[in-house]
Design an enzyme around this catalytic site. Structure first.
Site, PDB file in Angstrom:
ATOM      1  N   ASN A 119     -10.243  -8.505  37.374  1.00  0.00           N
ATOM      2  CA  ASN A 119      -9.597  -7.318  37.929  1.00  0.00           C
ATOM      3  C   ASN A 119     -10.325  -6.746  39.138  1.00  0.00           C
ATOM      4  O   ASN A 119      -9.738  -6.005  39.911  1.00  0.00           O
ATOM      5  CB  ASN A 119      -9.445  -6.240  36.851  1.00  0.00           C
ATOM      6  CG  ASN A 119     -10.715  -5.993  36.082  1.00  0.00           C
ATOM      7  OD1 ASN A 119     -11.287  -6.918  35.500  1.00  0.00           O
ATOM      8  ND2 ASN A 119     -11.184  -4.775  36.081  1.00  0.00           N
ATOM      9  N   CYS A 136     -12.381   1.929  35.863  1.00  0.00           N
ATOM     10  CA  CYS A 136     -13.104   2.398  34.683  1.00  0.00           C
ATOM     11  C   CYS A 136     -14.532   2.786  35.018  1.00  0.00           C
ATOM     12  O   CYS A 136     -15.153   3.566  34.322  1.00  0.00           O
ATOM     13  CB  CYS A 136     -13.112   1.321  33.610  1.00  0.00           C
ATOM     14  SG  CYS A 136     -11.528   0.522  33.457  1.00  0.00           S
ATOM     15  N   THR A 159       5.933   3.775  15.149  1.00  0.00           N
ATOM     16  CA  THR A 159       7.286   3.601  15.688  1.00  0.00           C
ATOM     17  C   THR A 159       7.220   2.976  17.079  1.00  0.00           C
ATOM     18  O   THR A 159       6.447   3.415  17.928  1.00  0.00           O
ATOM     19  CB  THR A 159       8.001   4.972  15.761  1.00  0.00           C
ATOM     20  OG1 THR A 159       8.010   5.527  14.445  1.00  0.00           O
ATOM     21  CG2 THR A 159       9.426   4.827  16.276  1.00  0.00           C
ATOM     22  N   SER A 183      -0.458  -6.322  30.034  1.00  0.00           N
ATOM     23  CA  SER A 183      -0.190  -4.892  30.137  1.00  0.00           C
ATOM     24  C   SER A 183       0.873  -4.644  31.196  1.00  0.00           C
ATOM     25  O   SER A 183       0.766  -5.131  32.324  1.00  0.00           O
ATOM     26  CB  SER A 183      -1.490  -4.173  30.512  1.00  0.00           C
ATOM     27  OG  SER A 183      -1.234  -2.796  30.692  1.00  0.00           O
ATOM     28  N   SER A 197      -5.882  -2.891  26.711  1.00  0.00           N
ATOM     29  CA  SER A 197      -7.120  -2.607  25.977  1.00  0.00           C
ATOM     30  C   SER A 197      -6.925  -2.826  24.478  1.00  0.00           C
ATOM     31  O   SER A 197      -7.762  -3.461  23.820  1.00  0.00           O
ATOM     32  CB  SER A 197      -7.565  -1.163  26.218  1.00  0.00           C
ATOM     33  OG  SER A 197      -7.808  -0.949  27.592  1.00  0.00           O
ATOM     34  N   HIS A 243       1.820  -2.029  32.980  1.00  0.00           N
ATOM     35  CA  HIS A 243       1.637  -1.213  34.198  1.00  0.00           C
ATOM     36  C   HIS A 243       0.918  -1.953  35.320  1.00  0.00           C
ATOM     37  O   HIS A 243       0.779  -1.420  36.418  1.00  0.00           O
ATOM     38  CB  HIS A 243       0.969   0.131  33.872  1.00  0.00           C
ATOM     39  CG  HIS A 243      -0.503   0.085  33.593  1.00  0.00           C
ATOM     40  ND1 HIS A 243      -1.441   0.384  34.545  1.00  0.00           N
ATOM     41  CD2 HIS A 243      -1.200  -0.199  32.473  1.00  0.00           C
ATOM     42  CE1 HIS A 243      -2.661   0.301  34.010  1.00  0.00           C
ATOM     43  NE2 HIS A 243      -2.527  -0.060  32.762  1.00  0.00           N
TER      44      HIS A 243
HETATM   45  C1  LIG Z   1      -6.064  -2.908  33.343  1.00  0.00           C
HETATM   46  C2  LIG Z   1      -6.790  -3.967  32.587  1.00  0.00           C
HETATM   47  C3  LIG Z   1      -6.995  -3.872  31.206  1.00  0.00           C
HETATM   48  C4  LIG Z   1      -6.593  -2.655  30.415  1.00  0.00           C
HETATM   49  O1  LIG Z   1      -5.216  -2.546  30.275  1.00  0.00           O
HETATM   50  P1  LIG Z   1      -4.583  -1.119  29.823  1.00  0.00           P
HETATM   51  O2  LIG Z   1      -3.151  -1.405  29.597  1.00  0.00           O
HETATM   52  O3  LIG Z   1      -4.822  -0.197  30.979  1.00  0.00           O
HETATM   53  O4  LIG Z   1      -5.305  -0.718  28.595  1.00  0.00           O
HETATM   54  C5  LIG Z   1      -7.631  -4.902  30.559  1.00  0.00           C
HETATM   55  N1  LIG Z   1      -8.037  -5.998  31.227  1.00  0.00           N
HETATM   56  C6  LIG Z   1      -7.843  -6.141  32.547  1.00  0.00           C
HETATM   57  C7  LIG Z   1      -8.293  -7.386  33.223  1.00  0.00           C
HETATM   58  C8  LIG Z   1      -7.233  -5.136  33.278  1.00  0.00           C
HETATM   59  O5  LIG Z   1      -7.064  -5.271  34.593  1.00  0.00           O
END
Ligand SMILES: *Cc1c(COP(=O)(O)O)cnc(C)c1O
Length: 396
Positions: free
Chosen positions: A151, A324, A237, A199, A71, A201
């Site tokens: 997503n 979301c 940091t 990202s 994000s 995760h």
């Molecule tokens: C999960 C996701 C995000 C947001 O990433 P975060 O690290 O959770 O803020 C943005 N764009 C897409 C396509 C995502 O799947």
């Protein structure tokens, strides 16, 4: 059985990533800005992680900016390109109707600040073409931002072609590649990408860490003002454990990309075949141009929230689409963007697999979804009307 099938929302931290992180969560707690040797060891870990991530993206280490996640990277990429455009009198931005909210809501904020935004229509198969992008570019355009892979429905866009069009017209190109990195081959140089968000995760790394790739020469403005970290582009940091974990997770995902893709594609096809046997169901998104592990269906005459709750009772952890929007009763903006009517968009289910998923789990999920859909239809007044011919089926 307990089956986690929500890997598009987030993934399990891999053992490799965890083990890489542990020393930096324990003994090696230095601040990389410190001049003493404890700090310098943290600095070395930071430098090494940055180089490894850059190598996987096909860019230089100085082009990698660590952020708090996808994000933040989306916000910073778009705001930087917009600010740079404005300096040159260019205030038009092109995107699509089915972007992540981190993109769409940033664009909405920029519209209030005087920018003009064109959201391209997404074809009913969940695809956007380079030609559509080219036709929308004007002399005022400063940025095109289009996601690599969606997503919710998992469709994969022709990123290199779109990048080529942007390059030819001298327009900056950003892609939200959060669903793509670690799951599809990505090379920012070959794909003409100026700005990219990822990202950790989403590929079995830790939460709260991501990258903004910014091609050399593209001016990046800080969202977080503070120290001189990230060459003055992101104060604060550095989160060394998370950064080290992200680099380890990315290396692991890229090293296993071919075998994981083959495995996931076979599981995905098995899942699609099984769910397609449910009457009045439809797969969302292009049949081939899709992520190896993401499946999204609409089932007529049911309500997605009830489906999720009953699946949860059966140990299947799924999603109706985007994490979301869950909790809100609005249908998914992605499904509306590909032209699904409201009634249908409400009955959606996303199952997103991981390389840990097994064939037995896929079969169990097909069985569970089939049962739950049949049960929900048996108690639905809408379904009764559809069957009696009082209302017409939308999905044949
Ligand atoms: C999960 C996701 C995000 C947001 O990433 P975060 O690290 O959770 O803020 C943005 N764009 C897409 C396509 C995502 O799947």
């Amino acid at each position: 059985m307990q089956i986690y099938a929500d890997n598009a929302a987030t993934t399990r931290l891999s053992d490799t990533a965890l083990n890489a992180m542990l020393p930096y969560l324990q003994g090696e707690y230095g601040n990389p800005s410190s001049l003493h040797s404890v700090g310098q060891r943290a600095q070395e870990a930071l430098t090494e992680a940055r180089a490894r991530i850059a190598a996987r993206l096909g860019c230089q280490p100085t082009e990698v900016i660590f952020t708090s996640g996808g994000s933040e990277a989306d916000n910073q990429a778009i705001r930087s390109a917009a600010a740079f455009g404005k300096l040159k009198g260019k205030t038009h931005i092109i995107s699509t109707a089915f972007e992540h909210h981190a993109v769409l809501h940033t664009l909405e904020a920029l519209e209030k600040e005087g920018f003009t935004v064109t959201l391209l229509d997404v074809h009913e198969d969940g695809m956007v073409s380079a030609q559509q992008v080219e036709e929308a570019i004007t002399d005022e355009t400063c940025l095109v931002t289009i996601m690599y892979a969606n997503n919710e429905i998992g469709t994969v866009q022709p990123i290199a072609e779109i990048g080529e069009v942007c390059r030819r017209h001298g327009v900056l190109f950003h892609t939200d590649a959060v669903q793509a990195v670690g799951h599809l081959p990505v090379n920012v140089a070959e794909q003409n990408i100026d700005l990219l968000s990822l990202s950790a995760h989403k590929f079995h790394g830790p939460k709260g860490i991501g990258v903004l790739y910014a091609r050399r020469g593209v001016p990046i403005f800080p969202l977080i003002h503070g120290g001189a970290q990230e060459r003055n582009r992101r104060g604060g940091t550095e989160n060394i454990p998370a950064i080290v974990g992200m680099a380890a997770a990315l290396d692991e995902a890229c090293d296993h990309l071919d075998e994981d893709t083959a495995k996931l594609t076979a599981l995905r096809e098995r899942l699609i075949a099984g769910l397609s046997n449910i009457p009045h169901s439809v797969l969302n998104g292009h049949r081939e141009h899709r992520l190896p592990g993401t499946v999204n269906f609409c089932f007529e005459g049911i309500e997605g929230e009830s489906l999720l709750l009953l699946l949860d009772d059966k140990g299947v952890y799924a999603s109706s689409g985007s994490a979301c929007t869950s909790g809100s009763l609005d249908p998914s903006h992605v499904l509306l963007a590909i032209g699904r009517p409201h009634e249908i968009a409400h009955g959606s289910l996303r199952l997103s697999l991981s390389p840990d998923t097994t064939e037995e789990e896929v079969d169990y999920m097909v069985e569970a979804v089939t049962e739950v859909v049949a049960y929900l239809r048996s108690i639905s007044p809408v379904w009764r009307n559809l069957e009696a011919g009082i209302q017409e089926f939308i999905i044949q």
